[in-house]
Design a protein around this motif. Sequence first.
Motif, PDB file in Angstrom:
ATOM      1  N   ASP A   1     -36.657   6.299 -89.046  1.00 29.41           N
ATOM      2  CA  ASP A   1     -37.748   6.907 -88.284  1.00 29.41           C
ATOM      3  C   ASP A   1     -39.065   6.225 -88.638  1.00 29.41           C
ATOM      4  O   ASP A   1     -39.384   6.049 -89.821  1.00 29.41           O
ATOM      5  CB  ASP A   1     -37.813   8.403 -88.608  1.00 29.41           C
ATOM      6  N   MET A   2     -39.839   5.861 -87.636  1.00 30.15           N
ATOM      7  CA  MET A   2     -41.095   5.135 -87.861  1.00 30.15           C
ATOM      8  C   MET A   2     -42.091   5.945 -88.685  1.00 30.15           C
ATOM      9  O   MET A   2     -42.835   5.397 -89.494  1.00 30.15           O
ATOM     10  CB  MET A   2     -41.725   4.747 -86.526  1.00 30.15           C
ATOM     11  N   ALA A   3     -42.110   7.259 -88.506  1.00 31.05           N
ATOM     12  CA  ALA A   3     -43.111   8.085 -89.173  1.00 31.05           C
ATOM     13  C   ALA A   3     -42.797   8.338 -90.644  1.00 31.05           C
ATOM     14  O   ALA A   3     -43.685   8.284 -91.497  1.00 31.05           O
ATOM     15  CB  ALA A   3     -43.250   9.422 -88.445  1.00 31.05           C
ATOM     16  N   ASN A   4     -41.528   8.600 -90.979  1.00 29.00           N
ATOM     17  CA  ASN A   4     -41.218   9.029 -92.351  1.00 29.00           C
ATOM     18  C   ASN A   4     -40.132   8.232 -93.056  1.00 29.00           C
ATOM     19  O   ASN A   4     -39.798   8.513 -94.198  1.00 29.00           O
ATOM     20  CB  ASN A   4     -40.844  10.515 -92.355  1.00 29.00           C
ATOM     21  N   GLY A   5     -39.547   7.268 -92.387  1.00 26.71           N
ATOM     22  CA  GLY A   5     -38.534   6.425 -93.025  1.00 26.71           C
ATOM     23  C   GLY A   5     -37.174   7.076 -93.177  1.00 26.71           C
ATOM     24  O   GLY A   5     -36.291   6.515 -93.827  1.00 26.71           O
ATOM     25  N   GLN A   6     -36.971   8.254 -92.580  1.00 30.01           N
ATOM     26  CA  GLN A   6     -35.670   8.901 -92.682  1.00 30.01           C
ATOM     27  C   GLN A   6     -34.660   8.171 -91.803  1.00 30.01           C
ATOM     28  O   GLN A   6     -34.974   7.749 -90.694  1.00 30.01           O
ATOM     29  CB  GLN A   6     -35.751  10.370 -92.267  1.00 30.01           C
ATOM     30  N   CYS A   7     -33.450   8.048 -92.331  1.00 36.45           N
ATOM     31  CA  CYS A   7     -32.381   7.352 -91.615  1.00 36.45           C
ATOM     32  C   CYS A   7     -31.785   8.246 -90.535  1.00 36.45           C
ATOM     33  O   CYS A   7     -31.604   9.443 -90.749  1.00 36.45           O
ATOM     34  CB  CYS A   7     -31.274   6.956 -92.580  1.00 36.45           C
ATOM     35  N   ALA A   8     -31.460   7.646 -89.387  1.00 36.34           N
ATOM     36  CA  ALA A   8     -30.758   8.380 -88.333  1.00 36.34           C
ATOM     37  C   ALA A   8     -29.303   8.578 -88.752  1.00 36.34           C
ATOM     38  O   ALA A   8     -28.746   9.653 -88.598  1.00 36.34           O
ATOM     39  CB  ALA A   8     -30.836   7.613 -87.020  1.00 36.34           C
ATOM     40  N   GLU A   9     -28.698   7.546 -89.321  1.00 36.11           N
ATOM     41  CA  GLU A   9     -27.328   7.575 -89.821  1.00 36.11           C
ATOM     42  C   GLU A   9     -27.289   6.767 -91.113  1.00 36.11           C
ATOM     43  O   GLU A   9     -28.154   5.933 -91.358  1.00 36.11           O
ATOM     44  CB  GLU A   9     -26.357   6.953 -88.818  1.00 36.11           C
TER      45      GLU A   9
ATOM     46  N   GLY B   1     -27.828  11.870 -97.117  1.00 36.02           N
ATOM     47  CA  GLY B   1     -29.194  12.285 -97.426  1.00 36.02           C
ATOM     48  C   GLY B   1     -30.161  11.724 -96.395  1.00 36.02           C
ATOM     49  O   GLY B   1     -29.827  10.809 -95.643  1.00 36.02           O
ATOM     50  N   ASN B   2     -31.374  12.277 -96.351  1.00 36.54           N
ATOM     51  CA  ASN B   2     -32.377  11.829 -95.374  1.00 36.54           C
ATOM     52  C   ASN B   2     -32.669  10.337 -95.481  1.00 36.54           C
ATOM     53  O   ASN B   2     -32.949   9.670 -94.493  1.00 36.54           O
ATOM     54  CB  ASN B   2     -33.680  12.612 -95.547  1.00 36.54           C
ATOM     55  N   HIS B   3     -32.643   9.828 -96.705  1.00 38.52           N
ATOM     56  CA  HIS B   3     -32.914   8.408 -96.923  1.00 38.52           C
ATOM     57  C   HIS B   3     -31.652   7.665 -97.365  1.00 38.52           C
ATOM     58  O   HIS B   3     -31.736   6.545 -97.879  1.00 38.52           O
ATOM     59  CB  HIS B   3     -34.037   8.240 -97.947  1.00 38.52           C
TER      60      HIS B   3
END
Length: 146
Positions: free
Chosen positions: A72-80, A87-89
Amino acid sequence: MGYYGPDQYTMIQLAKCEVGFYGDYCNQNCPSNCKDNVCDMANGQCAECEVGFYGDYCNQNCPSNCKNNVCDMANGQCAECDIGFFGNHCDQTCPGNCENRTCNKDSGLCIDCNDGYYGPTCTPCATTCSTNTCDKTTGNCLRKSI
């Protein structure tokens, strides 16, 4: 370019920068990881990031275990996540008893268990099972087929 002013003595130049540039005089380069080299004309923030980067200026790397290096561009969380991570990252490792090292991205619970384990957390089968294997859902011992 056009000009605008509140009166005949004050004129403000309205300009549109060429793609890849921003600033009052369009003399500053957009950050290198802005997708298609497009950034905000006033502050240089990227509209979108190239794959593998995130942040307003696309100057941060996506976490290394994001599938296809997409976050994600805003927070760096992974889609998959890549196989074996959650985990989110995608910075946590799936339990070792998960079949093919695959687990739920959010919870870390195994999708399926290796032989000899059962349930959402892949608990070891009872040592009293004669075949050393059990039903992967219930944990009931499996009978040896003849």
